[in-house]
Motif scaffolding. Structure first.
Motif, mmCIF file in Angstrom:
data_model
loop_
_atom_site.group_PDB
_atom_site.id
_atom_site.type_symbol
_atom_site.label_atom_id
_atom_site.label_comp_id
_atom_site.label_asym_id
_atom_site.label_seq_id
_atom_site.Cartn_x
_atom_site.Cartn_y
_atom_site.Cartn_z
ATOM 1 N N PHE A 1 0.828 -1.119 0.063
ATOM 2 C CA PHE A 1 0.048 -0.180 -0.150
ATOM 3 C C PHE A 1 0.944 1.274 0.099
ATOM 4 C CE2 PHE A 1 -2.957 2.983 1.805
ATOM 5 C CZ PHE A 1 -4.201 2.657 1.177
ATOM 6 N N LEU A 2 0.700 2.018 -1.092
ATOM 7 C CA LEU A 2 1.762 3.183 -1.396
ATOM 8 C C LEU A 2 0.902 4.270 -1.224
ATOM 9 C CD1 LEU A 2 4.277 1.957 -4.038
ATOM 10 C CD2 LEU A 2 4.380 1.971 -1.548
ATOM 11 N N VAL A 3 1.293 5.575 -0.615
ATOM 12 C CA VAL A 3 0.929 6.909 -0.688
ATOM 13 C C VAL A 3 1.636 7.861 -0.671
ATOM 14 C CG1 VAL A 3 -0.593 8.541 0.915
ATOM 15 C CG2 VAL A 3 -1.153 6.012 1.045
ATOM 16 N N LYS A 4 1.797 8.579 -1.885
ATOM 17 C CA LYS A 4 2.787 9.746 -2.128
ATOM 18 C C LYS A 4 4.455 8.880 -1.841
ATOM 19 C CE LYS A 4 -0.255 13.346 -0.814
ATOM 20 N NZ LYS A 4 -0.539 14.467 -0.046
ATOM 21 N N SER A 5 4.387 8.025 -2.632
ATOM 22 C CA SER A 5 5.786 7.173 -2.486
ATOM 23 C C SER A 5 6.180 6.793 -3.854
ATOM 24 C CB SER A 5 5.838 6.329 -1.264
ATOM 25 O OG SER A 5 5.529 6.777 -0.005
ATOM 26 N N ASP A 6 7.018 7.354 -4.508
ATOM 27 C CA ASP A 6 7.689 6.725 -5.794
ATOM 28 C C ASP A 6 8.756 5.900 -5.479
ATOM 29 O OD1 ASP A 6 5.470 8.295 -7.069
ATOM 30 O OD2 ASP A 6 6.990 9.786 -7.600
ATOM 31 N N ILE A 7 8.348 4.682 -4.840
ATOM 32 C CA ILE A 7 9.770 4.133 -4.355
ATOM 33 C C ILE A 7 10.175 2.992 -5.544
ATOM 34 C CG2 ILE A 7 8.453 4.033 -2.121
ATOM 35 C CD1 ILE A 7 7.809 0.840 -2.610
ATOM 36 N N SER A 8 11.232 2.304 -5.287
ATOM 37 C CA SER A 8 11.882 1.602 -6.235
ATOM 38 C C SER A 8 11.803 0.189 -5.762
ATOM 39 C CB SER A 8 13.546 1.608 -6.376
ATOM 40 O OG SER A 8 14.127 0.973 -7.350
ATOM 41 N N ILE A 9 11.641 -0.683 -6.530
ATOM 42 C CA ILE A 9 11.084 -2.330 -5.900
ATOM 43 C C ILE A 9 11.700 -3.123 -7.060
ATOM 44 C CG2 ILE A 9 9.361 -4.026 -5.724
ATOM 45 C CD1 ILE A 9 7.283 -1.634 -5.573
ATOM 46 N N GLU A 10 12.552 -4.272 -6.606
ATOM 47 C CA GLU A 10 13.098 -5.228 -7.551
ATOM 48 C C GLU A 10 12.880 -6.544 -7.002
ATOM 49 O OE1 GLU A 10 17.081 -3.795 -7.815
ATOM 50 O OE2 GLU A 10 17.766 -4.746 -5.983
ATOM 51 N N ASN A 11 12.952 -7.658 -7.779
ATOM 52 C CA ASN A 11 12.781 -8.976 -7.226
ATOM 53 C C ASN A 11 12.111 -9.507 -5.848
ATOM 54 O OD1 ASN A 11 15.039 -10.021 -9.555
ATOM 55 N ND2 ASN A 11 16.330 -8.454 -8.401
ATOM 56 N N SER A 12 10.776 -8.868 -6.164
ATOM 57 C CA SER A 12 9.896 -9.032 -5.233
ATOM 58 C C SER A 12 8.516 -9.443 -5.409
ATOM 59 C CB SER A 12 10.032 -7.851 -4.240
ATOM 60 O OG SER A 12 11.070 -7.247 -3.996
ATOM 61 N N SER A 13 7.896 -10.187 -4.397
ATOM 62 C CA SER A 13 6.293 -10.417 -4.861
ATOM 63 C C SER A 13 5.654 -9.787 -3.613
ATOM 64 C CB SER A 13 6.544 -11.910 -4.978
ATOM 65 O OG SER A 13 6.665 -12.576 -3.774
ATOM 66 N N PHE A 14 4.384 -9.489 -4.140
ATOM 67 C CA PHE A 14 3.538 -9.033 -2.876
ATOM 68 C C PHE A 14 2.179 -9.828 -3.146
ATOM 69 C CE2 PHE A 14 6.680 -5.962 -3.925
ATOM 70 C CZ PHE A 14 7.024 -5.373 -2.929
ATOM 71 N N GLN A 15 1.906 -10.499 -2.279
ATOM 72 C CA GLN A 15 0.398 -11.354 -2.222
ATOM 73 C C GLN A 15 -0.757 -10.714 -1.465
ATOM 74 O OE1 GLN A 15 -0.479 -14.505 -4.174
ATOM 75 N NE2 GLN A 15 -2.303 -13.347 -3.573
ATOM 76 N N ALA A 16 -1.826 -10.165 -1.850
ATOM 77 C CA ALA A 16 -2.927 -9.986 -0.829
ATOM 78 C C ALA A 16 -3.734 -11.346 -0.615
ATOM 79 C CB ALA A 16 -3.759 -8.988 -1.623
ATOM 80 N N ASN A 17 -4.612 -11.113 0.445
ATOM 81 C CA ASN A 17 -5.397 -12.340 0.672
ATOM 82 C C ASN A 17 -6.841 -11.864 0.607
ATOM 83 O OD1 ASN A 17 -6.633 -14.704 1.978
ATOM 84 N ND2 ASN A 17 -4.649 -14.811 3.168
ATOM 85 N N ALA A 18 -7.801 -12.447 0.833
ATOM 86 C CA ALA A 18 -9.201 -12.003 0.511
ATOM 87 C C ALA A 18 -9.398 -10.987 1.546
ATOM 88 C CB ALA A 18 -10.125 -13.399 0.924
ATOM 89 N N GLY A 19 -10.495 -10.176 0.931
ATOM 90 C CA GLY A 19 -11.193 -9.188 1.983
ATOM 91 C C GLY A 19 -11.879 -9.763 3.019
ATOM 92 N N GLY A 20 -12.192 -9.070 3.911
ATOM 93 C CA GLY A 20 -12.984 -9.724 5.059
ATOM 94 C C GLY A 20 -14.428 -9.912 4.601
#
Length: 539
Positions: A420-439
């Motif tokens: 979750f990014l807010v006002k952040s132009d970050i750098s990302i490499e070689n990474s995975s991001f997995q969400a789960n089900a919402g409630g």
């Protein structure tokens, strides 16, 4: 910032197909393996082959790098120190070391006396103007507990064993447990304005608690100088929404007043009609009407019997006559119809407020039912008893019952975000991001039942006296509507608000399942299922 973890890549002249034999991180050397004997998978042990003997020698800042040498290749790059770019040339005295299994609380945090807790390591690095925390561990070994709050300019590097020898296939596991009555955040970065790197971490959050709480694997706010490298992030589920509270039951209507009486000395008993009665808990149409007066023998109180009073709709009973002296009953109130409508369905929407996700997904409240009406009064009787002031009076009508109140809407489910990014132009490499089900959305609260109407009051009915009319019954209130179901929470692998991350090499965002909305009495009032997307706003 530009960042390259050059430990992760072996020279292209050697065809490395697998890292540590598991295929998880190709192109990374296995720092633990000193015998590479498989021609198809260098660095994988196979007793039947002897293609290459690999040796790994620590090098670089605090020996945090590795020289990887294969005796069967002459490629000079294999004798180059491989170390994370952010660690090259760094002062060893500016590092804090952490090991959950071998470290101790209160230790100085040096390589030979590490701290135990990553949170303490970050705090010590920040207070001592240090630049990085080196964390040993892999999986359940050396596991740390979140939530972890980053400090500006303090990088975190995993990928090391308990001797702080680089093992590029490892990830330090950071698990954030469920906590009561709050959002779950595995790792939080806020106002990172100095170059800060997170490398070789596995971030896991457990499910958020019920109550519409959201789940963030990594939450980043106003942190343009952050770099995420070789991370594996898995967020837990969003918290289920609570069911709406049920509507309250309508108040019952009081029974109508029966006839009264009083005695005049030497003259006999006088009967008076039941008075009107109100249901004080709801509007005036629930009032039971008064009964009518009866006639006495002397033509007084009154000269003729009177009819009972009319209610909102019901008619009062007629008074008695000489030919038919009994007073007539008042009419019962008509049955109230029309239960309250169910509330609106919760729609799956939301927005960023104060850097966090705010859902607008609650179900609407059900409508209240309708109040019952009061009964009419009974008519007075014709009386002719010589020498007495006796008059048989009618009873009052019963008051109507109050409406049942509508049930409250079900609450929305909480969201799940890998990143979750807010006002952040970050750098990302070689990474995975997995969400789960919402409630799941909460069910709508049941509507309250309508209150029972009151019975009519009894009219006068004494020996040798014609019977006066009984008051009519009040009608019951109708039921309140059930609340609408709440929508389920959203599931986004990554959500970027006013942020455009720089994605390098192998980066993936994956959504979770779409959870069901809460239920109500009719399908159109069921809460909507929340949307599920791999990424939103990150392009």
């Amino acid at each position: 910032p530009s960042y390259s973890d050059n430990i992760s890549d072996r020279d292209s002249s050697v065809s490395e197909k697998n890292d540590a034999g598991n295929g998880t991180h190709p192109d990374e050397p296995d720092a633990k393996n000193t015998s590479d004997t498989n021609p198809n998978h260098p660095n994988d042990a196979n007793p039947s082959d002897s293609l290459c003997d690999t040796t790994i020698t620590p090098c670089g800042t605090c020996d945090l790098g590795a020289v990887i040498h294969c005796s069967d290749t002459t490629d000079p790059l294999h004798d180059t120190c491989k170390i994370a770019a952010a660690l090259e040339g760094m002062d060893c005295d500016k590092l804090i070391f952490v090991d959950a299994d071998l470290g101790k609380d209160g230790a100085p945090g040096q390589k030979d006396s590490p701290l135990k807790n990553l949170v303490d390591g970050i705090s010590k690095a920040q207070s001592g103007n240090m630049t990085a925390v080196i964390v040993a561990g892999n999986g359940d070994t050396g596991q740390q507990t979140g939530p972890i709050n980053l400090a500006d300019g303090v990088s975190i590097f995993g990928g090391y064993d308990s001797d702080f020898v680089h093992t590029p296939d490892s990830r330090v596991k950071i698990t954030t447990p469920t906590a009561a009555d709050k959002d779950i955040i595995g790792l939080s970065a806020k106002n990172i304005t100095k170059s800060t790197v997170l490398s070789r971490l596995e971030v896991i959050t457990e499910d958020a608690p019920a109550g519409s709480f959201s789940n963030y694997g990594i939450h980043v706010d106003n942190s343009p100088q952050l770099t995420l490298s070789h991370l594996s992030v898995s967020a837990g589920k969003g918290g289920d929404g609570n069911a709406g509270n049920p509507g309250t039951k309508g108040a019952e209507g009081p029974n109508g007043n029966k006839f009264g009486k009083f005695t005049i000395t030497g003259r006999g008993t006088v009967y008076v009609p039941g008075e009107e009665i109100k249901n004080e808990e709801c509007p005036s149409q629930t009032t039971g009407a008064a009964g009518g007066m009866g006639r006495n023998n002397e033509g007084r109180i009154p000269p003729e019997p009177t009819a009972g009073s009319n209610a909102e709709t019901a008619k009062g009973g007629a008074g008695g006559t000489t030919s038919d002296p009994a007073g007539k009953d008042g009419e019962n109130a008509p049955t109230a119809t029309g239960n309250g409508a169910p509330g609106a369905a919760g729609d799956a929407s939301g927005k960023v407020v104060n850097t966090y996700w705010l859902s607008d997904q609650h179900g609407g409240a059900g409508e209240d039912g309708k109040d019952g009406e009061g009964g009419a009064g009974g008519g007075g009787a014709w009386t002719d008893l010589s020498g007495h002031l006796t008059a048989s009076a009618g009873g009052g009508g019963g008051a109507g019952g109050c409406a049942g109140k509508g049930g409250n809407g079900g609450k929305n489910g909480g969201a799940s975000f890998g990143l979750f990014l807010v006002k952040s132009d970050i750098s990302i490499e070689n990474s995975s991001f997995q969400a789960n089900a919402g409630g799941k959305g909460g069910n709508g609260g049941k509507g309250g039942t309508g209150g029972k109407g009151g019975d009519g009051g009894i009219g006068g009915d004494q020996p040798n006296t014609p019977r006066a009319g009984t008051g009519g019954k009040g009608s019951a209130g109708t039921h309140g509507g059930q609340g609408g179901g709440g929508a389920s929470g959203v599931s986004y692998g990554a959500y970027c608000h006013e942020s455009t991350p720089v994605l390098n090499d192998d980066v993936s965002f994956k959504k979770g399942d779409s959870a069901p909305g809460g239920e109500s009495s009719i399908p159109t009032s069921n809460g909507q299922p929340g949307p599920a997307e791999d990424s939103v706003g990150c392009d």
